[in-house]
Design an enzyme around this catalytic site. Structure first.
Site, mmCIF file in Angstrom:
data_model
loop_
_atom_site.group_PDB
_atom_site.id
_atom_site.type_symbol
_atom_site.label_atom_id
_atom_site.label_comp_id
_atom_site.label_asym_id
_atom_site.label_seq_id
_atom_site.Cartn_x
_atom_site.Cartn_y
_atom_site.Cartn_z
ATOM 1 N N PHE A 137 0.850 -1.194 0.000
ATOM 2 C CA PHE A 137 0.000 0.000 0.000
ATOM 3 C C PHE A 137 0.877 1.232 0.000
ATOM 4 C CE2 PHE A 137 -2.476 3.431 1.865
ATOM 5 C CZ PHE A 137 -3.624 3.373 1.094
ATOM 6 N N ASP A 222 9.124 2.689 1.608
ATOM 7 C CA ASP A 222 7.940 3.397 2.083
ATOM 8 C C ASP A 222 7.829 3.133 3.586
ATOM 9 O OD1 ASP A 222 5.446 4.211 2.873
ATOM 10 O OD2 ASP A 222 4.389 3.423 1.123
ATOM 11 N N LYS A 251 2.505 9.883 8.263
ATOM 12 C CA LYS A 251 1.802 9.412 9.466
ATOM 13 C C LYS A 251 2.425 9.923 10.772
ATOM 14 C CE LYS A 251 -1.036 5.686 7.727
ATOM 15 N NZ LYS A 251 -0.699 4.912 6.539
HETATM 16 C C1 LIG Z 1 -0.971 5.238 5.072
HETATM 17 C C2 LIG Z 1 0.078 4.838 4.114
HETATM 18 C C3 LIG Z 1 0.311 5.565 2.941
HETATM 19 C C4 LIG Z 1 -0.576 6.715 2.515
HETATM 20 O O1 LIG Z 1 -0.502 7.796 3.393
HETATM 21 P P1 LIG Z 1 -1.606 8.953 3.318
HETATM 22 O O2 LIG Z 1 -1.129 9.953 4.314
HETATM 23 O O3 LIG Z 1 -2.913 8.321 3.661
HETATM 24 O O4 LIG Z 1 -1.610 9.467 1.938
HETATM 25 C C5 LIG Z 1 1.367 5.185 2.134
HETATM 26 N N1 LIG Z 1 2.150 4.144 2.450
HETATM 27 C C6 LIG Z 1 1.969 3.428 3.569
HETATM 28 C C7 LIG Z 1 2.892 2.303 3.877
HETATM 29 C C8 LIG Z 1 0.909 3.733 4.434
HETATM 30 O O5 LIG Z 1 0.704 2.991 5.523
#
Ligand SMILES: *Cc1c(COP(=O)(O)O)cnc(C)c1O
Length: 408
Positions: A137, A222, A251
């Site tokens: 994700f 990520d 986050k």
């Molecule tokens: C939550 C998340 C995202 C997206 O972040 P947003 O602030 O919702 O755009 C991208 N990568 C990972 C691994 C995430 O957990």
């Protein structure tokens, strides 16, 4: 003020979410209270965001102080909070250059655009393939959702950006077969979050590092969910001992204030020269002032040691509940990003358990239909952790009792 409640949501909001019945109005530390004054232990952390709990005094002070100085400027100028935060991130990590934005998706969007542009400029247009992983994700913009490996999030949004290859996670041989000199990047979550809380194997990340070097592709981590102390190290790459070329953070970085960052080296950063990418709000002084206080607080040996300690307690607690009620398989994850997979007889019921949790005064998350996810504050007090687990056990008891009634 006008009276509003959960029912109002269905009347005025786009139905892309289906929020819980309870509407929180206040939070302090790891507790939250709803409109009716009911208390909840927060084991969700706003999806791994409020990593110092709610209304942490240092963050409140940083926000309040900056609120009286300067809110917004755009990137026509730079500001002290952005410069200080960037300097601190550079000092604390492998990175030499930082790009600020407002969310995880935006940080990844910047990383993917950087990888593509570097491929084009330094090697030629053929070098554009992005290798990513199934169940990954990376956000909800069209590019990031396309790089993500969950088809349910792209269905209906076609045509999608091309040049993206999805491979099984933790399968180095598959990457070895797919990667070539046409690959511009490999992007990976060191711990897959939304995909079910699945940690990468160290050998997998080390192998990706070698393959990226061999094919002059960028290794992008990520760390939007696992970064900023949640793994028990400031960033998970430090835990694994395998350093990426680009790292995305969001986050937890703002502890609840929206901010994202892409970190990279000076060499790679030169491929986003003046005018090639940008954001009106990126580097917003309020966000950067808060994030500076977050980083200052989290990048602390004692606090990070506390993450490992709480992680162990939480996993042990979940395993004890699993033994007594048979609802969980052994917990997995890293630091305070923990998944409790539902036992075979309870597959698909993680969301039901989360809903029962609210009823019993504990706020949990899911990661897909089969995994209960916990991502509490990194400084959740021992008493709240204990009480949260007690309430979760009560919810498990009710799930099992309901199951028994349904079977009778
Ligand atoms: C939550 C998340 C995202 C997206 O972040 P947003 O602030 O919702 O755009 C991208 N990568 C990972 C691994 C995430 O957990």
């Amino acid at each position: 003020m006008e009276q509003v409640g959960r029912k109002t949501f269905d009347e005025v909001m786009v139905p892309s979410y289906n929020p819980a019945e309870m509407v929180p109005v206040r939070g302090l530390g790891s507790k939250v209270w709803d409109q009716q004054g009911r208390e909840y232990i927060d084991l969700a952390g706003g999806i791994a965001v409020t990593l110092l709990g709610h209304c942490h005094p240092r963050l409140v002070a940083a926000l309040d102080d900056q609120a009286h100085r300067l809110w917004h400027t755009s990137n026509v100028v730079t500001t002290e909070p952005a410069l200080r935060l960037a300097r601190q991130l550079v000092a604390a990590t492998f990175a030499e250059r930082v790009f600020f934005c407002n969310s995880g998706a935006e940080a990844n969007e910047a990383a993917f655009k950087l990888a593509r542009r570097r491929g084009h400029v330094a090697f030629g247009p053929h070098k554009h393939q992005i290798i990513a992983f199934k169940d990954a994700f990376h956000g909800r913009t069209l590019f990031t959702v396309s790089v993500g490996g969950q088809p349910k999030y792209t269905q209906g949004f076609e045509p999608l950006p091309g040049g993206i290859t999805h491979l099984p996670f933790n399968d180095l041989a598959a990457v070895e077969r797919a990667i070539s000199d046409d690959s511009c990047a490999v992007v990976v979550e060191p711990v897959q979050g939304e995909g079910g809380i699945v940690p990468a194997e160290r050998e997998f990340l080390a192998g990706l590092r070698t393959l990226c070097d061999r094919h002059k592709a960028l290794l992008i981590y990520d760390e939007v969910q696992i970064g900023m102390g949640r793994s028990g190290s400031l960033y998970a790459y430090m835990h694994y001992g395998v350093t990426p070329d680009v790292l995305t953070s969001a986050k937890g970085l703002g502890g609840g204030f929206p901010i994202g960052a892409m970190l990279t080296t000076a060499e790679v950063a030169q491929y986003l020269p003046f005018g090639t990418h940008g954001s009106t709000y990126g580097g917003n002084p309020l966000a950067c002032a808060v994030a500076e206080a977050v980083l200052d607080t989290v990048n602390d040996r004692e606090l990070l040691a506390g993450v490992a300690d709480r992680s162990r307690r939480l996993k042990e607690g979940l395993e004890a509940i699993g033994r007594r009620h048979g609802v969980f398989e052994p917990a997995r994850g890293l630091g305070l990003l923990i998944g409790a997979p539902m036992a075979p007889a309870w597959k698909g019921r993680a969301k039901d358990l989360m809903t029962l949790g609210f009823k019993h005064g504990v706020w949990c998350l899911v990661a897909g239909p089969d995994v209960l996810r916990l991502a509490p504050s990194l400084i959740i007090p021992e008493a709240d952790l204990h009480e949260g687990l007690r309430r979760l056990e009560a919810a498990c008891g009710e799930l099992v009792a309901e199951g028994a009634r349904a079977a009778a």
